[in-house]
Each structure stands twice: as structure tokens, then as C-alpha cells.
Design an enzyme around this catalytic site. Structure first.
Site, short mmCIF file in Angstrom:
data_model
loop_
_atom_site.label_atom_id
_atom_site.label_comp_id
_atom_site.label_asym_id
_atom_site.label_seq_id
_atom_site.Cartn_x
_atom_site.Cartn_y
_atom_site.Cartn_z
N GLU A 297 0.85 -1.19 0.00
CA GLU A 297 0.00 0.00 0.00
C GLU A 297 0.89 1.24 0.00
O GLU A 297 1.80 1.37 0.81
CB GLU A 297 -0.93 0.00 1.22
CG GLU A 297 -1.73 1.27 1.43
CD GLU A 297 -2.54 1.72 0.19
OE1 GLU A 297 -3.33 0.91 -0.32
OE2 GLU A 297 -2.34 2.87 -0.27
N GLY B 184 -7.04 0.92 3.77
CA GLY B 184 -8.47 1.15 3.59
C GLY B 184 -8.80 1.85 2.29
O GLY B 184 -9.96 1.87 1.87
N GLY B 185 -7.80 2.48 1.66
CA GLY B 185 -8.01 3.10 0.35
C GLY B 185 -9.08 4.18 0.35
O GLY B 185 -9.33 4.86 1.35
N THR B 186 -9.74 4.32 -0.79
CA THR B 186 -10.69 5.41 -1.01
C THR B 186 -11.87 5.36 -0.04
O THR B 186 -12.21 6.34 0.61
CB THR B 186 -11.23 5.35 -2.46
OG1 THR B 186 -10.12 5.35 -3.36
CG2 THR B 186 -12.13 6.52 -2.76
N CYS B 187 -12.53 4.21 0.00
CA CYS B 187 -13.79 4.13 0.75
C CYS B 187 -13.60 4.52 2.21
O CYS B 187 -14.34 5.34 2.76
CB CYS B 187 -14.34 2.71 0.66
SG CYS B 187 -15.88 2.50 1.55
N HIS C 68 -46.10 -3.93 9.00
CA HIS C 68 -46.73 -2.61 9.01
C HIS C 68 -46.23 -1.83 10.22
O HIS C 68 -46.14 -2.39 11.31
CB HIS C 68 -48.25 -2.76 9.12
CG HIS C 68 -48.95 -1.45 9.33
ND1 HIS C 68 -49.12 -0.55 8.31
CD2 HIS C 68 -49.48 -0.88 10.45
CE1 HIS C 68 -49.75 0.52 8.78
NE2 HIS C 68 -49.97 0.34 10.07
C1 LIG Z 1 -16.64 10.75 -2.20
C2 LIG Z 1 -16.89 9.31 -2.49
C3 LIG Z 1 -17.95 8.66 -1.93
C4 LIG Z 1 -18.17 7.32 -2.19
N1 LIG Z 1 -19.25 6.71 -1.63
C5 LIG Z 1 -19.48 5.40 -1.89
C6 LIG Z 1 -20.58 4.74 -1.28
O1 LIG Z 1 -21.33 5.32 -0.52
N2 LIG Z 1 -20.76 3.43 -1.57
C7 LIG Z 1 -19.94 2.74 -2.41
O2 LIG Z 1 -20.15 1.55 -2.65
N3 LIG Z 1 -18.88 3.36 -3.01
C8 LIG Z 1 -18.64 4.65 -2.76
N4 LIG Z 1 -17.56 5.27 -3.33
C9 LIG Z 1 -16.69 4.49 -4.23
C10 LIG Z 1 -15.73 3.60 -3.43
O3 LIG Z 1 -15.05 4.37 -2.47
C11 LIG Z 1 -14.75 2.93 -4.35
O4 LIG Z 1 -15.43 2.33 -5.42
C12 LIG Z 1 -13.93 1.86 -3.64
O5 LIG Z 1 -13.20 2.41 -2.57
C13 LIG Z 1 -13.00 1.21 -4.62
O6 LIG Z 1 -12.23 0.29 -3.94
P1 LIG Z 1 -10.92 -0.29 -4.62
O7 LIG Z 1 -10.44 -1.38 -3.75
O8 LIG Z 1 -11.19 -0.61 -6.03
O9 LIG Z 1 -9.89 0.92 -4.66
P2 LIG Z 1 -9.37 1.89 -3.51
O10 LIG Z 1 -10.24 1.86 -2.32
O11 LIG Z 1 -9.15 3.20 -4.15
O12 LIG Z 1 -7.99 1.26 -3.09
C14 LIG Z 1 -6.87 1.27 -3.95
C15 LIG Z 1 -5.61 1.34 -3.08
O13 LIG Z 1 -4.47 1.05 -3.89
C16 LIG Z 1 -3.42 1.92 -3.52
N5 LIG Z 1 -2.51 2.00 -4.67
C17 LIG Z 1 -2.79 2.48 -5.90
N6 LIG Z 1 -1.73 2.34 -6.72
C18 LIG Z 1 -0.75 1.75 -5.97
C19 LIG Z 1 0.58 1.35 -6.26
N7 LIG Z 1 1.11 1.47 -7.47
N8 LIG Z 1 1.32 0.79 -5.26
C20 LIG Z 1 0.78 0.63 -4.01
N9 LIG Z 1 -0.49 0.99 -3.70
C21 LIG Z 1 -1.24 1.53 -4.68
C22 LIG Z 1 -4.13 3.22 -3.20
O14 LIG Z 1 -3.33 4.04 -2.37
C23 LIG Z 1 -5.39 2.73 -2.50
O15 LIG Z 1 -5.22 2.62 -1.11
C24 LIG Z 1 -17.30 6.61 -3.06
C25 LIG Z 1 -16.19 7.25 -3.63
C26 LIG Z 1 -15.98 8.58 -3.35
C27 LIG Z 1 -14.79 9.25 -3.96
#
Ligand SMILES: Cc1cc2nc3c(=O)[nH]c(=O)nc-3n(C[C@H](O)[C@H](O)[C@H](O)COP(=O)(O)OP(=O)(O)OC[C@H]3O[C@@H](n4cnc5c(N)ncnc54)[C@H](O)[C@@H]3O)c2cc1C
Length: 457
Positions: free
Chosen positions: A32, A37-40, A439
Site C-alpha cells: 500500500e 483502507g483506500g478510497t472508501c 406494518h
Molecule cells: C466521495 C466518495 C464517496 C463514495 N461513496 C461510496 C458509497 O457510498 N458506496 C460505495 O459503494 N462506493 C462509494 N464510493 C466508491 C468507493 O469508495 C470505491 O469504489 C472503492 O473504494 C474502490 O475500492 P478499490 O479497492 O477498487 O480501490 P481503492 O479503495 O481506491 O484502493 C486502492 C488502493 O491502492 C493503492 N494503490 C494504488 N496504486 C498503488 C501502487 N502502485 N502501489 C501501491 N499501492 C497503490 C491506493 O493508495 C489505494 O489505497 C465513493 C467514492 C468517493 C470518492
């Protein structure tokens, strides 16, 4: 260093997969580059829904008198405390992951940016890592697109918005889709003036027109302002903040605000992964090309989550993990094409969506039935004094199977699952029509709604 398996990205698919792989006896590395935990967890679902909860508390307090509740004095939002509450919820999730990883034998978490040097070899910091099996869960990030002058102004995206601990006086949001609208209602309820600037002719353009129009009306009633059809945007600095000018179609139109949030879409984190060195194919937008079991074109490399372009949600990323783990570790054949599209827009009231929209059903040319009911007909909504929105379902006339639904109203994000489950069961809608529901709930009115099905004209 040699591993049996390497997982890149600790977002939604990476952690459970890495733990499963390690649990199967494979020496596994989870890499990482930023935040567990990434984006979510850090800048997406969890923090935004936590902030939305604070915004709703303010909204309820402001409207308390409608319920006969006396709240003395003006309702004010302490943004520093709102942010602190959000940070605490996020921290708890990250800590949960950290503890989980620490107690998983065979799992090594490595912090740093991973980049391919060959199909089985990666560079992370000053180390070379090798494994026969590599799993990519690199996610996506905000993309600021189609706006001139962005370099000359300060602006927020969904990530930097998470650091805001003050109340913007007038927040301009470019992007009237899911992320933009959630922020719009949230900040309006915190007390900001909010203007949403959307390039398309209507909000959430992927939804049916009636859904889009009702969402617009709900948000407008709360005082959110909209500028639609703003196709030619140019931003510049203004004495009091930022100016957004739209200078095509409708003639020159401009709006000034104190702060700017750009919510115009997301791009995959694939350009700095060295995919060419490994020979991994992407499409023209940078999404990694995968088959139905999430294998890339290179044997021994899989791509999961948002970066494969097969879903842009936490639940689709997690389902990708389940598919890969089932096929690889359980001998259980699971495929992406078995997945039914489902998601929610978490404005208040929320929109729960499953399957096809009405427009998609029409385009498919099949014979279908449709039923629509305003939330005003739902007892639970009237009791709560929250009657905005409607429920709409579409079924196939011949098989009687659900084709899709849009539930825009209170609990729509929960009730949608009962329809989704019947779709997975491939059961006809009549099963639900004859079921007895509690209900007074929203679910109770779905069988009544099904009684109104009529041919889609
Ligand atoms: C504001 C917002 C609100 C959202 N609300 C919702 C919601 O309510 N419900 C829902 O289902 N979805 C929601 N989403 C979408 C959801 O957050 C994402 O679809 C989900 O987090 C994607 O997960 P992922 O595992 O694909 O990627 P991510 O969670 O983005 O994880 C990818 C990880 O890989 C790491 N990484 C990337 N490249 C490299 C590399 N080369 N080397 C090492 N590490 C790397 C990154 O740092 C990151 O931690 C929302 C998104 C946003 C922006």
C-alpha cells in the site's frame, strides 16, 4: 524478496484477498502506497456518510418544530467537531484493518509504491519483490476534466474536502452526479450557500428523467442552486474567492463563490504501475482489461476493484475479491457477469437503484410492465413527515422477473435489496406480491406497488 502471492492496494478487494491467500498457506505481501483502507475508508464512503449523518442531525434540529419539538436558539454546526467525529470513525476502521493484518500469519504489509519491472517482478521503494501470482487492486482517483483555468485557482476534490474543518460561505460544486450531490446537500445542511454547476442538461444523467427531476426538486427545496448545461467552463480567481464562467450555448453566465469543489469523475490509478513492463493490457481510458473471472491478459495477474472498470463501488470491489477467492481457492466458479448492478445515491431521502433503468428497458425493446407510486402513499413516510420521492419498478411481462427498480424515498437504500434478492433468486415478482410485510414500513407498500403494474407504453 520472494512471495507466493503479492496484492497491490489495501482498498476494498486487496485486504480480504490478501488475508485469504495468507490463510491458505501462501506467503503473501500486501503493498500500500498511502493509507490502509483506500478510497472508501479514508476519502469516500465512510467519511462522507459520517459527515452526511452530522448534516442530517442539523437538518432535523432545524425542522424540529414541525414535530412539535422546541429547540431553543439558532441551530449552528461546529465544523471542527463534525470533522473530528468523522476522523474518529475513519480511524476506527483503519485500526481494525491494522489489527486484522497484524494477527494474520504469512502476511507481510509493505508500504510504498509498487511498479512492475516484469510480469512476475515488482519494485517497491528500494526492494524487488517477486511472486508467481500478482493481484492488482489499485483503485481510482478524482479527475478534474474539461475545465479551463484550474491551475490558476485553489480547489478541492473529494480527498482534500476531508480536511475541511470550517464552513465555506458559498461552495461551488462542479459536477451534478453522485459525489457532487452528496456533498451539495451535506454542505447546504451545514449552513453553506451551495451552487451545483453541471455540464449536462440535467442532474445524474445516467438515471431516468423522472428520477433526475425529482432529485433536482428535493435539493432545490433545501435551497441548493443549480446551473445546468454548463458545458464550457472556465475558472479564475476572484477577489472574494473563485469565479466559474460558462461561455457557450446560453451566452456568458458566471457565478462566484468562496470555495470550489470539483466532482467530475474518476480515473484509474494505472498510469504509474509499469503495466507495459508486465505486458498487462488496458482499455483506452486506462482501465485494466479483465475476463469474467478477473484475469488480465497476462497469466498470473488479476485485476480487482475500480481499476478494472467493471464497477465503481465498494460492494463491487468486495465482490471482485469474492469472485477471485472462490475461483482460486474454493473451486467455486463465480463470475462478474452474474452480478446485478446495484447502488445508492446517499442524499436524503436516498435513491436505491437496482438493475435496468426505464430508459434501458425501453431501449432493450422487450415487453415490460411498470408501476410507480409516490412516497406520499407510504404510511411510514407520512408518519415521519418525509414524503418526498417515489418508487418505480419494472418487470418483464413474460417471465414476471424484475428488470430493475428506482426507490427514491426514505429507506430506499435498504428496501432495494429485497428486490435485488428476488432478482438473484430469479423469482417472479408475484412471490413478493403475496408476501406479508411488516406494518408500517416502506417495504409493506412494495407488494401494493406491484399490484399497479401495467404495460410500459
Ligand atoms: C466521495 C466518495 C464517496 C463514495 N461513496 C461510496 C458509497 O457510498 N458506496 C460505495 O459503494 N462506493 C462509494 N464510493 C466508491 C468507493 O469508495 C470505491 O469504489 C472503492 O473504494 C474502490 O475500492 P478499490 O479497492 O477498487 O480501490 P481503492 O479503495 O481506491 O484502493 C486502492 C488502493 O491502492 C493503492 N494503490 C494504488 N496504486 C498503488 C501502487 N502502485 N502501489 C501501491 N499501492 C497503490 C491506493 O493508495 C489505494 O489505497 C465513493 C467514492 C468517493 C470518492
Amino acid at each position: 524478496m520472494e512471495f507466493d502471492a503479492i496484492v497491490i492496494g489495501a482498498g476494498q478487494a486487496g485486504p480480504p484477498l490478501a488475508v485469504r491467500l495468507a490463510g491458505s498457506g501462501r506467503k503473501t505481501a500486501l503493498i500500500e502506497r498511502k493509507l490502509l483502507g483506500g478510497t472508501c475508508v479514508n476519502v469516500g464512503c465512510i467519511p462522507t456518510k459520517t459527515l452526511i449523518a452530522s448534516a442530517r442531525a442539523a437538518h432535523v434540529a432545524r425542522n424540529a418544530s414541525e414535530y412539535g419539538v422546541v429547540v431553543l436558539g439558532e441551530t449552528r454546526v461546529d465544523m471542527a467537531r463534525v470533522k473530528a467525529r468523522k476522523d474518529a470513525v475513519v480511524r476506527e476502521s483503519i485500526e481494525g484493518l491494522r489489527t486484522w493484518f497484524a494477527k494474520t500469519p504469512n502476511l507481510t504489509v509493505i508500504y510504498g509504491h509498487a511498479r512492475f519491472e516484469g510480469p512476475k517482478r515488482l519494485r517497491v521503494n528500494d526492494r524487488t519483490l517477486e511472486a508467481p501470482d500478482i493481484f492488482l487492486d489499485v483503485g481510482a482517483r478524482a479527475a478534474a476534466r474539461g475545465i479551463e483555468g484550474l491551475d490558476s485557482v485553489q480547489y478541492f476534490d473529494n480527498s482534500s474536502m476531508m480536511d475541511v474543518d470550517f464552513l465555506p460561505e458559498h461552495l461551488l460544486i462542479v459536477g451534478g452526479s453522485y459525489i457532487g450531490l452528496e456533498f451539495a446537500q451535506m454542505y447546504r445542511r451545514f449552513g453553506s450557500r451551495v451552487t451545483v454547476i453541471e455540464m449536462g442538461p440535467r442532474l445524474i444523467g445516467r438515471e431516468d428523467e423522472d428520477v433526475s427531476a425529482e432529485v433536482h426538486a428535493i435539493l432545490e427545496r433545501e435551497g441548493i442552486e443549480f446551473k445546468l448545461g454548463s458545458k464550457c467552463l472556465r475558472v479564475s480567481r476572484d477577489r472574494t474567492g473563485v469565479r466559474v464562467r460558462n461561455s457557450c450555448e446560453k451566452g456568458d453566465e458566471e457565478v462566484t463563490g468562496s470555495h470550489l469543489l470539483i466532482a467530475t469523475g474518476r480515473i484509474p490509478n494505472t498510469s504509474d504501475l509499469g503495466l507495459a513492463e508486465a505486458g498487462v493490457a488496458t482499455d483506452e481510458r486506462g482501465f485494466i482489461t479483465v475476463d469474467d473471472e478477473l484475469r488480465t491478459n497476462v497469466p498470473g495477474i488479476w485485476a480487482l476493484g475500480e481499476a478494472n472498470g467493471r464497477g465503481a463501488f465498494t460492494h463491487t470491489s468486495y465482490n471482485d475479491y469474492e469472485i477471485v477467492a472462490a475461483n482460486l481457492l474454493d473451486g467455486d466458479k463465480r463470475r462478474v457477469s452474474d452480478r446485478i448492478a446495484i447502488y445508492a445515491l446517499f442524499i436524503d431521502p436516498p435513491l436505491g437503484r437496482v438493475g435496468m433503468s426505464e430508459a434501458e428497458v425501453r431501449k432493450s425493446g422487450r415487453k415490460a410492465l411498470v408501476a410507480k407510486m409516490p412516497m406520499k402513499r407510504v404510511g411510514r413516510a407520512r408518519e415521519r413527515g418525509e414524503t418526498q420521492g417515489f418508487m418505480k419498478v419494472l418487470v418483464d411481462e413474460e417471465s414476471k422477473h424484475f428488470l430493475g427498480a428506482a426507490l427514491l424515498g426514505i429507506e430506499g437504500d435498504e428496501v432495494i435489496h429485497s428486490i435485488a434478492d428476488l432478482m438473484y433468486a430469479r423469482a417472479p415478482y408475484t412471490v413478493m406480491q403475496r408476501a406479508v410485510h411488516v406494518h408500517p414500513t416502506v417495504s409493506e407498500l412494495v407488494p401494493t406497488l406491484l399490484g399497479k403494474l401495467e404495460p410500459l407504453k
